[in-house]
Design a protein around this motif. Sequence first.
Motif, PDB file in Angstrom:
ATOM      1  N   THR A  41     -12.722 -53.334  77.335  1.00 23.51           N
ATOM      2  CA  THR A  41     -12.163 -52.161  78.000  1.00 23.51           C
ATOM      3  C   THR A  41     -13.257 -51.140  78.273  1.00 23.51           C
ATOM      4  OG1 THR A  41     -11.606 -51.139  75.886  1.00 23.51           O
ATOM      5  CG2 THR A  41      -9.887 -52.452  76.947  1.00 23.51           C
ATOM      6  N   LEU A  42     -13.045 -50.381  79.342  1.00 25.66           N
ATOM      7  CA  LEU A  42     -13.913 -49.262  79.697  1.00 25.66           C
ATOM      8  C   LEU A  42     -13.038 -48.032  79.890  1.00 25.66           C
ATOM      9  CD1 LEU A  42     -16.230 -50.975  82.344  1.00 25.66           C
ATOM     10  CD2 LEU A  42     -16.816 -50.386  79.997  1.00 25.66           C
ATOM     11  N   LYS A  43     -13.630 -46.875  79.800  1.00 29.59           N
ATOM     12  CA  LYS A  43     -12.901 -45.619  79.975  1.00 29.59           C
ATOM     13  C   LYS A  43     -11.701 -45.571  79.034  1.00 29.59           C
ATOM     14  CE  LYS A  43     -14.263 -45.255  84.786  1.00 29.59           C
ATOM     15  NZ  LYS A  43     -13.844 -45.213  86.174  1.00 29.59           N
ATOM     16  N   GLY A  44     -11.989 -45.758  77.758  1.00 26.52           N
ATOM     17  CA  GLY A  44     -10.904 -45.838  76.774  1.00 26.52           C
ATOM     18  C   GLY A  44     -10.231 -47.180  76.932  1.00 26.52           C
ATOM     19  N   VAL A  45      -8.966 -47.170  77.277  1.00 24.09           N
ATOM     20  CA  VAL A  45      -8.258 -48.420  77.545  1.00 24.09           C
ATOM     21  C   VAL A  45      -7.677 -48.428  78.950  1.00 24.09           C
ATOM     22  CG1 VAL A  45      -7.723 -48.934  75.145  1.00 24.09           C
ATOM     23  CG2 VAL A  45      -6.169 -47.518  76.464  1.00 24.09           C
ATOM     24  N   ARG A  46      -8.212 -47.592  79.825  1.00 24.22           N
ATOM     25  CA  ARG A  46      -7.676 -47.486  81.177  1.00 24.22           C
ATOM     26  C   ARG A  46      -8.195 -48.549  82.123  1.00 24.22           C
ATOM     27  NH1 ARG A  46      -8.922 -41.448  82.528  1.00 24.22           N
ATOM     28  NH2 ARG A  46     -10.615 -41.906  81.107  1.00 24.22           N
ATOM     29  N   GLU A  47      -9.277 -49.215  81.766  1.00 18.81           N
ATOM     30  CA  GLU A  47      -9.864 -50.208  82.666  1.00 18.81           C
ATOM     31  C   GLU A  47     -10.310 -51.430  81.864  1.00 18.81           C
ATOM     32  OE1 GLU A  47     -13.871 -50.443  85.363  1.00 18.81           O
ATOM     33  OE2 GLU A  47     -12.854 -48.511  85.229  1.00 18.81           O
ATOM     34  N   VAL A  48      -9.931 -52.606  82.330  1.00 19.46           N
ATOM     35  CA  VAL A  48     -10.374 -53.850  81.711  1.00 19.46           C
ATOM     36  C   VAL A  48     -11.481 -54.428  82.576  1.00 19.46           C
ATOM     37  CG1 VAL A  48      -9.712 -56.187  81.031  1.00 19.46           C
ATOM     38  CG2 VAL A  48      -8.123 -54.300  80.690  1.00 19.46           C
ATOM     39  N   ALA A  49     -12.584 -54.777  81.939  1.00 20.13           N
ATOM     40  CA  ALA A  49     -13.732 -55.330  82.655  1.00 20.13           C
ATOM     41  C   ALA A  49     -14.060 -56.705  82.086  1.00 20.13           C
ATOM     42  CB  ALA A  49     -14.937 -54.401  82.513  1.00 20.13           C
ATOM     43  N   SER A  50     -14.793 -57.468  82.869  1.00 22.80           N
ATOM     44  CA  SER A  50     -15.209 -58.787  82.399  1.00 22.80           C
ATOM     45  C   SER A  50     -16.685 -58.989  82.710  1.00 22.80           C
ATOM     46  CB  SER A  50     -14.375 -59.888  83.057  1.00 22.80           C
ATOM     47  OG  SER A  50     -14.610 -59.912  84.444  1.00 22.80           O
ATOM     48  N   GLY A  51     -17.252 -59.974  82.063  1.00 23.02           N
ATOM     49  CA  GLY A  51     -18.652 -60.292  82.279  1.00 23.02           C
ATOM     50  C   GLY A  51     -18.925 -61.667  81.709  1.00 23.02           C
ATOM     51  N   GLN A  52     -20.202 -61.989  81.608  1.00 20.26           N
ATOM     52  CA  GLN A  52     -20.601 -63.261  81.034  1.00 20.26           C
ATOM     53  C   GLN A  52     -21.697 -63.047  80.006  1.00 20.26           C
ATOM     54  OE1 GLN A  52     -21.809 -65.938  84.140  1.00 20.26           O
ATOM     55  NE2 GLN A  52     -19.734 -66.643  84.492  1.00 20.26           N
ATOM     56  N   GLN A  75     -17.165 -53.751  70.697  1.00 20.77           N
ATOM     57  CA  GLN A  75     -16.069 -54.681  70.445  1.00 20.77           C
ATOM     58  C   GLN A  75     -15.607 -55.289  71.761  1.00 20.77           C
ATOM     59  OE1 GLN A  75     -15.366 -51.250  69.607  1.00 20.77           O
ATOM     60  NE2 GLN A  75     -16.454 -51.451  67.706  1.00 20.77           N
ATOM     61  N   PHE A  76     -15.400 -56.589  71.769  1.00 19.95           N
ATOM     62  CA  PHE A  76     -14.937 -57.274  72.972  1.00 19.95           C
ATOM     63  C   PHE A  76     -14.324 -58.613  72.582  1.00 19.95           C
ATOM     64  CE2 PHE A  76     -19.280 -58.555  72.273  1.00 19.95           C
ATOM     65  CZ  PHE A  76     -19.267 -59.928  72.482  1.00 19.95           C
ATOM     66  N   TYR A  77     -13.751 -59.299  73.567  1.00 19.89           N
ATOM     67  CA  TYR A  77     -13.217 -60.640  73.360  1.00 19.89           C
ATOM     68  C   TYR A  77     -14.068 -61.638  74.122  1.00 19.89           C
ATOM     69  CZ  TYR A  77      -8.934 -58.859  71.321  1.00 19.89           C
ATOM     70  OH  TYR A  77      -8.041 -58.255  70.495  1.00 19.89           O
ATOM     71  N   MET A  78     -14.409 -62.735  73.470  1.00 16.76           N
ATOM     72  CA  MET A  78     -15.098 -63.840  74.109  1.00 16.76           C
ATOM     73  C   MET A  78     -14.018 -64.851  74.488  1.00 16.76           C
ATOM     74  SD  MET A  78     -18.170 -66.169  72.557  1.00 16.76           S
ATOM     75  CE  MET A  78     -17.159 -67.097  71.411  1.00 16.76           C
ATOM     76  N   CYS A  79     -14.045 -65.337  75.729  1.00 13.13           N
ATOM     77  CA  CYS A  79     -13.032 -66.269  76.217  1.00 13.13           C
ATOM     78  C   CYS A  79     -13.614 -67.671  76.286  1.00 13.13           C
ATOM     79  CB  CYS A  79     -12.553 -65.862  77.598  1.00 13.13           C
ATOM     80  SG  CYS A  79     -11.900 -64.197  77.677  1.00 13.13           S
ATOM     81  N   ILE A  80     -12.859 -68.626  75.792  1.00  8.62           N
ATOM     82  CA  ILE A  80     -13.259 -70.020  75.853  1.00  8.62           C
ATOM     83  C   ILE A  80     -12.324 -70.718  76.816  1.00  8.62           C
ATOM     84  CG2 ILE A  80     -13.529 -72.158  74.547  1.00  8.62           C
ATOM     85  CD1 ILE A  80     -14.034 -70.372  72.088  1.00  8.62           C
ATOM     86  N   GLY A  81     -12.895 -71.549  77.673  1.00 12.64           N
ATOM     87  CA  GLY A  81     -12.097 -72.217  78.688  1.00 12.64           C
ATOM     88  C   GLY A  81     -11.719 -71.219  79.764  1.00 12.64           C
ATOM     89  N   ASP A  82     -10.687 -71.538  80.496  1.00 13.44           N
ATOM     90  CA  ASP A  82     -10.211 -70.656  81.557  1.00 13.44           C
ATOM     91  C   ASP A  82      -9.322 -69.579  80.945  1.00 13.44           C
ATOM     92  OD1 ASP A  82      -9.752 -69.628  84.086  1.00 13.44           O
ATOM     93  OD2 ASP A  82      -8.134 -71.044  84.522  1.00 13.44           O
ATOM     94  N   ARG A  83      -9.942 -68.750  80.099  1.00 10.32           N
ATOM     95  CA  ARG A  83      -9.264 -67.683  79.361  1.00 10.32           C
ATOM     96  C   ARG A  83      -8.131 -68.227  78.486  1.00 10.32           C
ATOM     97  NH1 ARG A  83     -11.867 -65.027  83.226  1.00 10.32           N
ATOM     98  NH2 ARG A  83     -12.021 -62.864  83.554  1.00 10.32           N
TER      99      ARG A  83
END
Length: 140
Positions: A41-52, A75-83
Amino acid sequence: MTVRETAATSSSNYLTRAGRGRGGQGQAFRNCNVLFHILFTLKGVREVASGQLRVLQISEKGLRASSRRKDIPDQFYMCIGDRQIHIGCVIVSRKRGLLDIRFLNELPTPFVGAVAALEDPFALLEEIRPAVFGLDGFVN
């Protein structure tokens, strides 16, 4: 508790403290070259972003990686597979473009071995069969 320890504790939240408190002693990192999607999340929890993340080393407790994104929060979530599978992560340190990351829960050894053995860096960006990687109990 010293002033420095108090400041470090008060400026982070419980996830960061939990990840840092686990320690990295005795970790057997395995070399690899694999890409993972990440969500945060960015800007508190107002925006969800992704990356690699480009993972260079992995163990059951954490990994070392690099990313082109410089705005990845602690803090972030790592995604395995197609989320398909989401793993909670905490950045413990940032040095010379490398991120030292701890998982909130240890990963199974068969999965770590499979990741280290992968030759295709893009293999975990597509849909996977969790049983092949020893991730039966992690499926969302």
